[in-house]
Design an enzyme around this catalytic site. Sequence first.
Site, mmCIF file in Angstrom:
data_model
loop_
_atom_site.group_PDB
_atom_site.id
_atom_site.type_symbol
_atom_site.label_atom_id
_atom_site.label_comp_id
_atom_site.label_asym_id
_atom_site.label_seq_id
_atom_site.Cartn_x
_atom_site.Cartn_y
_atom_site.Cartn_z
ATOM 1 N N GLU A 57 0.895 -1.160 0.000
ATOM 2 C CA GLU A 57 0.000 0.000 0.000
ATOM 3 C C GLU A 57 0.932 1.208 0.000
ATOM 4 O O GLU A 57 1.668 1.422 0.949
ATOM 5 C CB GLU A 57 -0.896 -0.064 1.243
ATOM 6 C CG GLU A 57 -2.068 0.861 1.184
ATOM 7 C CD GLU A 57 -1.817 2.090 2.007
ATOM 8 O OE1 GLU A 57 -1.302 3.076 1.427
ATOM 9 O OE2 GLU A 57 -2.150 2.064 3.198
ATOM 10 N N CYS A 72 -2.011 8.404 4.465
ATOM 11 C CA CYS A 72 -1.953 8.025 3.046
ATOM 12 C C CYS A 72 -3.210 8.478 2.315
ATOM 13 O O CYS A 72 -3.237 8.484 1.087
ATOM 14 C CB CYS A 72 -1.740 6.525 2.877
ATOM 15 S SG CYS A 72 -2.748 5.518 3.960
#
Lengths: 496, 496
Positions: free
Chosen positions: A230, A267
């Site tokens: 990720e 993020c």
Amino acid sequence: MFKDASLEEIDVIMQESRKAFLVYSKYSLKQRAAFMYAIAEELEKAGDALIQTAMSETHLPEARLRGERARTMFQLTSYADACVNGQWLDARIDTAIPDKTPPKPDIRKMLVPLGPVVVFGASNFPFAYSTAGGDTACALAAGCSVVVKAHPAHEATSQMVAEAIWAAAKRTGMPDGLFAHVHGRGFETGEALVKHPHTAAVGFTGSTAGGKQLFDWGNQRKVPIPVFAEMGSINPVFLLPGKLGEAAAETAKQYAGSITLGVGQFCTNPGLLIGVEGEGLQTFIKTLGQEIAQVAPATMLHPGIAKAYNSKKELALSQEGVETIGKAAKEAAEFDGAALVATATGAEFLRNPVLHQEVFGPYSLVIRCKDATELQAVAEKLEGQLTATLMANDSDVATHATLIDAIKGMCGRFIMNGVPTGVEVCLSMQHGGPYPATTDSRYSAVGADGIKRFARPLSFQGWKNEWLPDELKDENPLGIWRTINNTLSNGSVSRK
Amino acid sequence: MFKDASLEEIDVIMQESRKAFLVYSKYSLKQRAAFMYAIAEELEKAGDALIQTAMSETHLPEARLRGERARTMFQLTSYADACVNGQWLDARIDTAIPDKTPPKPDIRKMLVPLGPVVVFGASNFPFAYSTAGGDTACALAAGCSVVVKAHPAHEATSQMVAEAIWAAAKRTGMPDGLFAHVHGRGFETGEALVKHPHTAAVGFTGSTAGGKQLFDWGNQRKVPIPVFAEMGSINPVFLLPGKLGEAAAETAKQYAGSITLGVGQFCTNPGLLIGVEGEGLQTFIKTLGQEIAQVAPATMLHPGIAKAYNSKKELALSQEGVETIGKAAKEAAEFDGAALVATATGAEFLRNPVLHQEVFGPYSLVIRCKDATELQAVAEKLEGQLTATLMANDSDVATHATLIDAIKGMCGRFIMNGVPTGVEVCLSMQHGGPYPATTDSRYSAVGADGIKRFARPLSFQGWKNEWLPDELKDENPLGIWRTINNTLSNGSVSRK
């Protein structure tokens, strides 16, 4: 502070992890869950000392860290619940049809664990996406053993969490080596872990460069393995005219909060805001600049992140046509992140790939498109994203079908009239997205569906009932949902 | 016979495929299914001419080809049924909790199609795993456009099937370019297709070298894509003493049939039979040799396969300690495959990796282990397999738990007291397995679960009901199964 693991030590750890896997993978779903519940309890028992250690290493505020520990405990317990629930096993049963030509055998299928999983934790989530975080919880639920490489930026926190996991393993009777924890500052440690023949899968949360390197190593092995990385995302937000006409200032205030939440170190931080020139966008820009000015700078996770933030921000600001809208009025200390928002035209954005790069921290760029056509062009130019957001009223939605299609194609989560920060832990959450947001858009790093990353289907053909795993037995002793002859059922099977 | 596509033509085809995808991906599940049903009808309408063409290109017998066309039609219609059923969408709904801190938004998730899919058909299944085969059917069900590269060994058959698909597309109102068909004998065509920026995924059935090359190209792209390659497998069969004591000769007869079925040209062909020295194994070997001698040689799919079969067989037979047990008594014509079974000791097998290689055709190697320990060592030395089989009675199963664990770890389908040839088309089928059997053990190439290869999850956060896709609307207009607040339901959602 901690000694880096040698290559010999890593080999021993992976051998032990493989041995533990062979035992643990046969433990019942309830036994796996018991271990996970115990980890949550031990994390709580680690008490203030754990929070203090994490504060000193990450500079994150106490309330945030207490909240993150609670989230981590919720992940462990809710994924444990999902593990026992068994829906993730995708159990399918097709009973025999002996008088078919040729006779159709009895076939049953379920997910089985892959093997030892190596987890690389995130610098920005010392609890929730690190040592006992989402990847570890999913791997344990799937029936895998886990080897965590501690993030060097919070290695003492990681060590304390590892000790909590070992305490939980001991009191729930888990095999030795089921969970292992290694330190390593250089890339050699990570490389050795990913390339070890016993490693069956990798979970990673971090930079694009780091994730891509692990992905490549995973694919270049003699036996390739899945690497779930990720990575970065600029989480574009599309500001449509109708919505800005109704609520430009409110939207700007909402986004000033989202951009600067946690010193921008998420993020899902919105790094790109895109609108069409006009009064609404002007009001939005003006208010956003004023709001950002009021946000006090704060210490970032570690000096490396602060330095990278400042240099990437400077690089963005040095590009042609980029102007600052507003920045933190208060002066920043050495390793602080000071919020800043800038703007550029749609034409500049389309021309200059530097403006597409993530600036990890409390920074965002407002793109002023000259019209809806340019807005569409910007949308189509964007790379894969974890999230994308549309700020729109009913009329905007009705008149922007093509834009909505483009947004659906680029992201893993499509937010309507909200902010991308704040990732709920639930089954419907997709925390993932097309490359380069992640290396595999087909899986989520958040929510119990993430368990499936670490499992594969295995069919059992022609097995006597007593030989089958409990999950697939006729009488359905675990009471799970299974698809029997194409129909979902939580009942038992009658064999002819 | 057909012209190879140029790189310029491939670029145009992929552009058109992308455009068609953008239209088709929004078609309802029922519209997709209507297209797939129509393809099945057109395949039937293609009548005897299609069978005759396939016979002349593949040398497969008429009955087999008629059966394979029926199987292909069943795949199309049953995957179309699964498409409409909607269970594959993994729909998850978590309703809002506005009074939570912070408020929990409404989030809903479902699978959405990846984009244009490139399919490389198999030489050994001109219908079922080629142009309108399993990969194409799964991709269409998922909502993807498809570009098939015709297999050069049956290019006229492939062209006729493509025309059937175009006829079906026309009468069901599908967008132009939704299905495309290209010819290409060199590797450049395949390379250009896999590397084209619009290609979103690849399906392949064939050799390990070919599949691995596509996998590497897929991973080396600027934006990596999933490559689902179903490659080689030797499909080991473990013959346990109790079972052989009861039924050595019957088992040998059963396996003589499985080894030589379709001139051994199945990816599930049993290439390795492993037992422990003793009277039972001696009887098995003797009977197998006698049975194999009676099997008449038959023409293989194409001269290349026949040549490869003979040279790999010769290589295996030239290895130290390998002895022929029995071979086809009747003389073989030039491109025939003549059945042969050989034997070697467990020690030789453990020592010599050449004996682990697949010999594609009617060949199998019987490994004689000196004891159960050596049998276990052989099991642990094997690579990933599509299938593995255990021939065992109750007492064998009770005393071989460790062997059973090792077999579970190596394969995608574990058959008890049967033969690996014969792959049922049903949800419980796993046609896949650990590398090098496939490049991604988490997916199946057979059964409607294969649809998931070509889709990824997308979350919708904070969407008004009327904006959502039908699959996720409160009132559940499609009547599909969804997980609502962690509970499976085929009902509607009440929003607070």
